[in-house]
Design an enzyme around this catalytic site. Structure first.
Site, PDB file in Angstrom:
ATOM      1  N   CYS A 346      34.111  14.301  15.172  1.00 28.91           N
ATOM      2  CA  CYS A 346      34.904  14.787  16.307  1.00 28.91           C
ATOM      3  C   CYS A 346      36.144  13.888  16.405  1.00 28.91           C
ATOM      4  O   CYS A 346      36.432  13.123  15.497  1.00 28.91           O
ATOM      5  CB  CYS A 346      34.082  14.774  17.594  1.00 28.91           C
ATOM      6  SG  CYS A 346      33.530  13.132  18.078  1.00 28.91           S
ATOM      7  N   THR A 347      36.851  13.963  17.506  1.00 28.40           N
ATOM      8  CA  THR A 347      38.131  13.257  17.626  1.00 28.40           C
ATOM      9  C   THR A 347      38.002  11.738  17.505  1.00 28.40           C
ATOM     10  O   THR A 347      38.639  11.114  16.664  1.00 28.40           O
ATOM     11  CB  THR A 347      38.800  13.600  18.970  1.00 28.40           C
ATOM     12  OG1 THR A 347      38.787  15.003  19.129  1.00 28.40           O
ATOM     13  CG2 THR A 347      40.214  13.061  19.028  1.00 28.40           C
TER      14      THR A 347
END
Ligand SMILES: [Zn+2]
Ligand SMILES: [Zn+2]
Ligand SMILES: [Zn+2]
Ligand SMILES: [Zn+2]
Length: 494
Positions: A346-347
Site C-alpha cells: 500500500c502507500t
C-alpha cells in the site's frame, strides 16, 4: 552503527533528485541501516545492555542450519510467533515491534516504566494480565524549543509532507491526541493525525524546520521510543499548504478497516519485506507469472482510484472504493487466495499491517508478506523499478511522481492522463481524470450525471440538496468478485 539516525536532508533539494540522492546514500551505507535493536536515546551503559539483550533475543529465535527445511522454507533463518523470517531486518523489526517488553526485562531496564517518563521504558505488547503492567509508558508532554528558529523558517511554504504510523499500545489516547494537537499547532503543521488505543497515524505538512523538529520530538516520546524510528517517516516535497487545516482526533482504529482491533490486531501482521526483498520477490513473481506457474498474488490493497494512476506491474488491484471494504473483498474472494503466497503493498505500509493480519486470520494463504514502508519507501530505493506511474497521496497534491510513466487515461477522450481533479459538481466527492483539452470543453465532472447536475445547480438558485450519487458510484459494486485467475493478470509492461 548509529541507531535510528538518517542522513541530514539538504535544504533546497528538488523532490525527485533529493529522493534519488538519499536512496543512493542509503545504498552506500548498505544493509546496516539503523533497524536493529532499541533505538532510543538511552544512556551509554543502558543502551549497550539493551542492545545486547536485543541481540540475544534475536539469536534465540534462530533456526539451526541443520533443521532448515530445503523444501519451502529454504531461506528461513529465524522463527518467532509462528512467523518465518529470511532477513535480519525482518526479525529485528518483529522483535522491536512485539517483544520490546521481553527485551527490556532481559536487559533489566523495564522495572518501572511508568515512573520514568524520560527513561528507558520498553513500550507495547508486554502487559500481562494479573502481572505488573509493563505496557505503554506515560506520554511525555514535550513541545520543542523553537526560540532559535525564525518565524519565517517555521512557517515557510517550502517544506515537506511527512507520512508515518506507529502501532503500539496507547493507554491514554485522549492525552496523546491533545499533545499531538498542541505539538502540531506549535510547529504550524497542517494535516491529519489519527490516534487510537492501537497507535498513531499521521500525515502532516509544514516547513523543513518544522517537520524535522516534529520527527525529533516524536522519536523522543517515550511512548514511541522502542517502536518508531527515523526511517518510519516517509517524506516528500510539500508543505503546510498541502492540507486545508489540521485535524487531530481519537478513533477506534488508526486506519479505518472497520474491524475491531481487539478482533484483528496489528500483532498478527504478515511478514515485512524490505524494498530490496520485495523487489526481488516481484521480479521472481513476474518471471513465473509469464510462464503461467505463479503461486503468488501481488496484491495492491489500496482503493481503485489510487492503483489506477500507479501500481506494481502484474498486480491484482481490487476495485474497491475504501479500505473498509477490503475485509469483505477478502471474504468474497477467499478461493483466490487459497494456498497462495500473497505479496501485499500500500502507500506507506499502514493498511498492510492489519490488512495482512485480516488475511492471515482466514488461514487460507500459504504466507502473507508486506512491503515495509510501502510504495513510498520502495520508490526511494527503486524510482524506476516495478512500480509504474504515480503514487496517489491523500492531500492537495493528489499524487507524487518518481518516474515519467503515465498509465491512466482521460475519462472523456482517452488520451494518457493521470492528474486528478475533484468533480466540479458541488455535492460530488469523486475524483476525475479529465485532460486539459476536455476541461476546456467544459467536461469537468466525474460523469455525465454529475455534469448534468452541475448545470441544474448553476441555473437554479441553491436550495434543494441533490443526491450524492452519480454514475460513478452506482456502477461500482461495493465488493467486486474476481473472475480472473491471477495467472491471467496482465504482466506486460503495465
Ligand atoms: Zn515473535
Ligand atoms: Zn480528454
Ligand atoms: Zn461527480
Ligand atoms: Zn460520477
Amino acid at each position: 552503527m548509529v541507531l535510528g539516525e538518517a542522513a541530514p536532508r539538504g535544504s533546497a533539494e528538488g523532490a525527485a533528485a533529493g529522493r534519488k540522492q538519499r536512496a543512493a546514500a542509503r545504498r552506500k551505507v548498505g544493509r546496516g541501516r539503523g533497524r536493529a535493536g532499541p533505538r532510543c536515546n538511552l544512556g551509554n551503559e543502558d543502551a549497550r545492555r539493551a542492545f545486547q539483550a536485543f541481540s540475544l533475543f534475536v539469536k534465540a529465535k534462530e533456526v539451526p542450519a541443520a533443521s532448515r527445511c530445503p523444501g519451502g522454507g529454504e531461506g528461513v533463518r529465524w522463527r518467532c510467533c509462528r512467523q518465518a523470517f529470511e532477513e535480519l531486518p525482518g526479525i529485528h523489526r518483529h522483535v522491536a515491534l512485539h517483544h520490546s517488553g521481553d527485551v527490556g526485562r532481559q536487559a533489566g531496564l523495564g522495572a518501572a516504566p511508568a515512573e520514568s517518563a524520560g527513561g528507558a521504558a520498553p513500550a507495547g505488547g508486554s502487559a500481562r494480565p494479573g502481572g505488573r503492567s509493563c505496557g505503554s509508558p506515560e506520554i511525555a508532554w514535550a513541545l520543542p524549543d523553537t526560540s532559535h528558529v525564525s518565524h519565517d523558517d517555521l512557517t515557510s511554504q517550502v517544506g515537506d509532507v511527512l507520512l508515518y504510523y506507529c502501532y503500539c499500545e496507547v493507554r491514554d489516547p485522549e492525552k496523546l491526541c491533545a499533545w499531538q494537537k498542541a505539538l502540531c499547532q506549535h510547529l504550524h503543521l497542517t494535516g491529519k493525525v489519527r490516534v487510537a488505543s492501537e497507535g498513531i497515524n499521521g500525515t502532516v505538512g509544514g516547513s523543513k524546520v518544522a517537520t524535522s523538529l516534529y520527527i525529533k520530538v516524536m522519536l523522543s516520546q517515550p511512548l514511541f521510543k522502542t517502536t518508531l524510528c527515523q526511517e518510519d517517516f516517509k517524506s516528500s516535497a510539500g508543505g503546510a499548504h498541502c492540507f486545508p487545516d489540521l485535524r487531530v482526533g481519537v478513533f477506534k482504529e488508526i486506519v479505518p478497516m472497520g474491524i475491531d482491533p481487539k478482533i484483528v490486531s496489528y500483532k498478527e501482521t504478515g511478514i515485512h519485506l524490505s524494498p530490496q526483498e520485495f523487489h526481488r520477490e516481484v521480479e521472481q513473481y513476474l518471471s513465473q507469472a509469464t510462464q503461467g506457474q505463479s503461486d503468488t498474488i501481488l496484491l495492491d490493497c489500496r482503493n481503485f482510484y489510487e492503483s489506477k494512476i500507479g501500481h506494481f506491474q502484474g498486480c491484482l488491484a481490487p476495485d474497491i472504493r475504501k479500505f473498509s471494504y477490503f475485509p469483505s473483498y477478502v471474504d468474497e474472494n477467499l478461493e483466490l487466495f487459497k494456498d497462495k503466497r500473497v505479496l501485499m503493498y500500500c502507500t506507506g505500509g499502514i493498511r498492510c499491517e492489519r490488512g495482512s493480519a485480516y488475511l492471515r486470520s482466514k488461514a487460507v494463504c500459504r504466507e502473507v508478506y508486506q512491503l515495509k514502508g510501502g510504495i513510498h519507501k520502495y520508490l526511494e530505493e527503486f524510482p524506476d523499478g516495478f512500480y509504474r506511474g504515480k503514487l496517489f497521496v491523500f492531500d492537495d497534491r493528489y499524487a507524487i511522481c518518481s518516474n515519467e510513466d503515465i498509465i491512466s487515461a482521460c475519462r472523456y477522450c482517452g488520451v494518457l492522463w493521470d492528474q486528478y481533479k475533484l468533480c466540479s459538481s458541488q455535492h460530488c466527492r469523486q475524483l476525475v481524470l479529465t485532460c486539459p483539452a476536455c476541461c476546456n470543453k467544459g467536461l469537468t465532472a466525474c460523469c455525465p450525471v454529475c455534469q448534468e447536475k452541475e448545470l441544474k445547480v448553476t441555473s437554479r438558485a441553491s436550495g434543494q440538496i441533490l443526491k450524492e450519487e452519480c454514475e460513478c458510484t452506482r456502477r461500482r459494486p461495493r465488493v467486486p468478485i474476481e473472475h480472473v485467475s491471477p495467472r491471467m493478470l496482465d504482466t506486460g509492461k503495465y
